[in-house]
Motif scaffolding. Structure first.
Motif, short mmCIF file in Angstrom:
data_model
loop_
_atom_site.label_atom_id
_atom_site.label_comp_id
_atom_site.label_asym_id
_atom_site.label_seq_id
_atom_site.Cartn_x
_atom_site.Cartn_y
_atom_site.Cartn_z
N ALA A 21 0.84 -1.21 0.00
CA ALA A 21 0.00 0.00 0.00
C ALA A 21 0.87 1.25 0.00
CB ALA A 21 -0.94 -0.01 1.20
N GLY A 22 1.94 1.24 0.81
CA GLY A 22 2.84 2.38 0.82
C GLY A 22 3.50 2.60 -0.53
N ALA A 23 3.91 1.50 -1.19
CA ALA A 23 4.51 1.62 -2.52
C ALA A 23 3.50 2.15 -3.53
CB ALA A 23 5.04 0.25 -2.97
N TYR A 24 2.24 1.73 -3.41
CA TYR A 24 1.20 2.19 -4.34
C TYR A 24 1.02 3.71 -4.23
CZ TYR A 24 -3.51 3.06 -6.13
OH TYR A 24 -4.59 3.58 -6.80
N TYR A 25 0.85 4.22 -3.01
CA TYR A 25 0.62 5.65 -2.84
C TYR A 25 1.87 6.46 -3.20
CZ TYR A 25 -3.83 4.62 -0.60
OH TYR A 25 -5.11 4.18 -0.36
N TRP A 26 3.04 5.91 -2.90
CA TRP A 26 4.29 6.59 -3.29
C TRP A 26 4.36 6.73 -4.80
CZ3 TRP A 26 8.36 4.96 -6.35
CH2 TRP A 26 9.52 5.75 -6.32
N LEU A 27 4.02 5.66 -5.53
CA LEU A 27 4.07 5.69 -6.98
C LEU A 27 3.01 6.62 -7.56
CD1 LEU A 27 5.31 4.53 -9.58
CD2 LEU A 27 3.65 2.66 -9.44
N MET A 28 1.80 6.58 -6.98
CA MET A 28 0.72 7.43 -7.50
C MET A 28 1.04 8.91 -7.31
SD MET A 28 -1.41 5.45 -8.92
CE MET A 28 -0.01 4.37 -9.28
N ARG A 29 1.62 9.25 -6.17
CA ARG A 29 1.93 10.66 -5.91
C ARG A 29 2.99 11.18 -6.87
NH1 ARG A 29 0.38 12.80 -0.96
NH2 ARG A 29 2.26 14.06 -0.79
N ARG A 30 3.85 10.31 -7.39
CA ARG A 30 4.88 10.74 -8.32
C ARG A 30 4.41 10.72 -9.77
NH1 ARG A 30 6.68 9.90 -3.83
NH2 ARG A 30 8.70 10.64 -3.04
N LEU A 31 3.50 9.84 -10.08
CA LEU A 31 2.99 9.78 -11.45
C LEU A 31 1.82 10.72 -11.68
CD1 LEU A 31 3.08 5.95 -12.24
CD2 LEU A 31 4.71 7.70 -12.93
N VAL A 32 0.91 10.79 -10.70
CA VAL A 32 -0.32 11.55 -10.87
C VAL A 32 -0.20 12.96 -10.29
CG1 VAL A 32 -2.79 11.58 -10.38
CG2 VAL A 32 -1.63 9.41 -10.83
N GLY A 33 0.46 13.08 -9.15
CA GLY A 33 0.61 14.39 -8.52
C GLY A 33 0.50 14.29 -7.01
N LYS A 34 0.97 15.33 -6.32
CA LYS A 34 0.99 15.32 -4.87
C LYS A 34 -0.39 15.55 -4.27
CE LYS A 34 5.79 16.87 -4.48
NZ LYS A 34 6.24 15.54 -4.04
N ASN A 35 -1.41 15.80 -5.11
CA ASN A 35 -2.76 15.98 -4.57
C ASN A 35 -3.40 14.66 -4.15
OD1 ASN A 35 -2.86 15.08 -7.22
ND2 ASN A 35 -4.76 16.13 -7.70
N VAL A 36 -2.76 13.53 -4.45
CA VAL A 36 -3.25 12.22 -4.01
C VAL A 36 -2.97 12.08 -2.52
CG1 VAL A 36 -3.09 9.72 -4.27
CG2 VAL A 36 -2.90 11.20 -6.27
N THR A 37 -4.02 11.92 -1.73
CA THR A 37 -3.87 11.82 -0.28
C THR A 37 -3.32 10.45 0.09
OG1 THR A 37 -5.76 13.30 0.03
CG2 THR A 37 -5.06 12.01 1.93
N SER A 38 -2.22 10.45 0.81
CA SER A 38 -1.60 9.18 1.20
C SER A 38 -2.46 8.47 2.24
CB SER A 38 -0.21 9.46 1.78
OG SER A 38 0.41 8.26 2.17
N GLN A 39 -2.60 7.15 2.09
CA GLN A 39 -3.33 6.29 3.02
C GLN A 39 -4.82 6.61 3.08
OE1 GLN A 39 -1.88 3.67 4.14
NE2 GLN A 39 0.14 4.30 3.44
N ALA A 40 -5.37 7.13 1.99
CA ALA A 40 -6.81 7.37 1.90
C ALA A 40 -7.39 6.41 0.87
CB ALA A 40 -7.10 8.82 1.49
N GLY A 41 -8.27 5.51 1.32
CA GLY A 41 -8.87 4.55 0.42
C GLY A 41 -10.21 5.03 -0.12
N ASP A 42 -11.22 4.17 -0.07
CA ASP A 42 -12.54 4.51 -0.59
C ASP A 42 -13.50 4.93 0.51
OD1 ASP A 42 -12.16 4.12 -3.38
OD2 ASP A 42 -12.12 1.96 -3.04
N PHE A 43 -13.01 5.18 1.71
CA PHE A 43 -13.83 5.72 2.79
C PHE A 43 -13.72 7.23 2.74
CE2 PHE A 43 -14.29 6.26 7.64
CZ PHE A 43 -15.66 6.43 7.52
N ARG A 44 -14.75 7.87 2.18
CA ARG A 44 -14.71 9.33 2.00
C ARG A 44 -16.13 9.88 1.94
NH1 ARG A 44 -13.91 7.21 -3.08
NH2 ARG A 44 -11.66 7.11 -2.85
N LEU A 45 -16.23 11.18 2.11
CA LEU A 45 -17.50 11.90 1.95
C LEU A 45 -17.39 12.84 0.76
CD1 LEU A 45 -19.80 13.55 4.54
CD2 LEU A 45 -18.75 15.02 2.80
#
Length: 329
Positions: free
Chosen positions: A135-159
């Motif tokens: 999971a840590g590797a996934y969010y690390w990769l997403m933040r570098r490919l997609v952008g820093k606006n991706v919240t780390s350790q945030a899954g599908d629990f949201r409002l």
């Protein structure tokens, strides 16, 4: 309606009693109108029938049944598109994300006029070490490919606010990855942290194969980086082969006997591997284009209890049957 709670479900018969026992008190305490949209993603167990039993006693519970198993993100899409509330919370049925945090998320969104409130996992000690590292590797990769606006350790629990839901509905993406789509919207957002618990019952619906598929979908949906990697691999292989060519010419002119099969063998293997990697990357994008051109729905709704009356409670049904028998006798 103030709040909709969307819950994708697949073979969750064992978790449903515990889910209802914690979710209903949390929602009854918010002091506002709400609905619970339980999306049955083509379950093969008694999930649908158990939901109908709970709906007889819980009028706010709404059951949306898909005709076949379409996947977690598709079931989540069906729930979001079917919801009526001004705010919509998505949560899984396994109770790893605490429903008691929903009132806090709603209060934060209303007080600060936010369109998005993320549930952020501050403690994942209940997960396995492998799960935490991947999971840590996934969010690390997403933040570098997609952008820093991706919240780390945030899954599908949201409002989400109704404006955010309508914005998501307007997107043409066939395979939506909400962990990246929601931050991409750029709406005002906040965070609520929580401790991630163990699954209350049943087995995980996200094994390693689905985690890998999610990562591939995330990368190919939001970044052309793999294609650029393929380009760089092609350039590197070109210069490597050019160096081998120069080396072989120098050896030929100097009269040095060089065994040719080794260099040839290495060159063929290297170039073949690069070509296969590039072809695979290109195939992922071509496949997405093909899926988008087909414009096939990712899910089909078989039934929605919002258009049907709630079933009578079990006791009432039995009393009606006894009265009918007495009249006939």
């Amino acid at each position: 309606m103030t709040l909709s709670v969307v819950i994708p479900m697949y073979n969750e018969e064992d978790a449903l009693p515990a889910l209802v026992s914690r979710l209903r008190p949390a929602l009854d305490g918010i002091g506002a109108s709400y609905e619970v949209v339980a999306v049955d993603d083509g379950s093969a167990d008694r999930t649908a029938s158990i939901l109908d039993d709970f709906r007889a006693e819980w009028p706010e519970l709404r059951v949306v049944q898909l005709r076949r198993n379409s996947g977690h993100q598709a079931a989540l899409t069906a729930g979001l598109h079917s919801s009526f509330g001004r705010y919509v919370v998505s949560i899984d049925a396994d109770l790893q994300d605490p429903p008691e945090k929903i009132p806090e998320m709603l209060e934060l969104a209303q007080r600060q006029k936010l369109d998005i409130v993320y549930g952020v996992r501050s403690d994942r000690s209940t997960d396995t070490g492998f799960k935490r590292r991947t999971a840590g590797a996934y969010y690390w990769l997403m933040r570098r490919l997609v952008g820093k606006n991706v919240t780390s350790q945030a899954g599908d629990f949201r409002l989400l606010s109704r404006d955010a839901v309508e914005a998501l509905k307007a997107l043409p993406d066939q395979q939506q990855v909400y962990r990246l789509l929601v931050p991409w919207l750029g709406f005002p957002s906040g965070e609520v942290t929580y401790h991630r618990d163990e699954r209350v019952a049943g087995e995980t619906k996200y094994p390693l194969s689905k985690m890998i598929r999610l990562a591939i979908d995330s990368i190919t949906s939001f970044s052309a980086a793999p294609l650029r990697i393929a380009t760089w691999l092609g350039i590197i292989s070109f210069f490597a082969c050019l160096g081998l060519l120069v080396f072989s010419l120098v050896a030929f002119v100097s009269g040095v006997a060089v065994p040719g099969w080794t260099s040839l063998f290495v060159a063929v293997l290297f170039i073949g591997a690069v070509q296969l990697i590039c072809a695979g990357m290109l195939g992922e994008y071509v496949g997405r284009i093909y899926t988008a051109v087909q414009q096939r729905p990712t899910y089909f709704i078989g039934s929605d209890s919002a258009s049907a009356p709630a079933p009578a409670p079990a006791k009432a049904v039995k009393s009606e049957e006894r009265a009918r028998v007495s009249v006939l006798s």
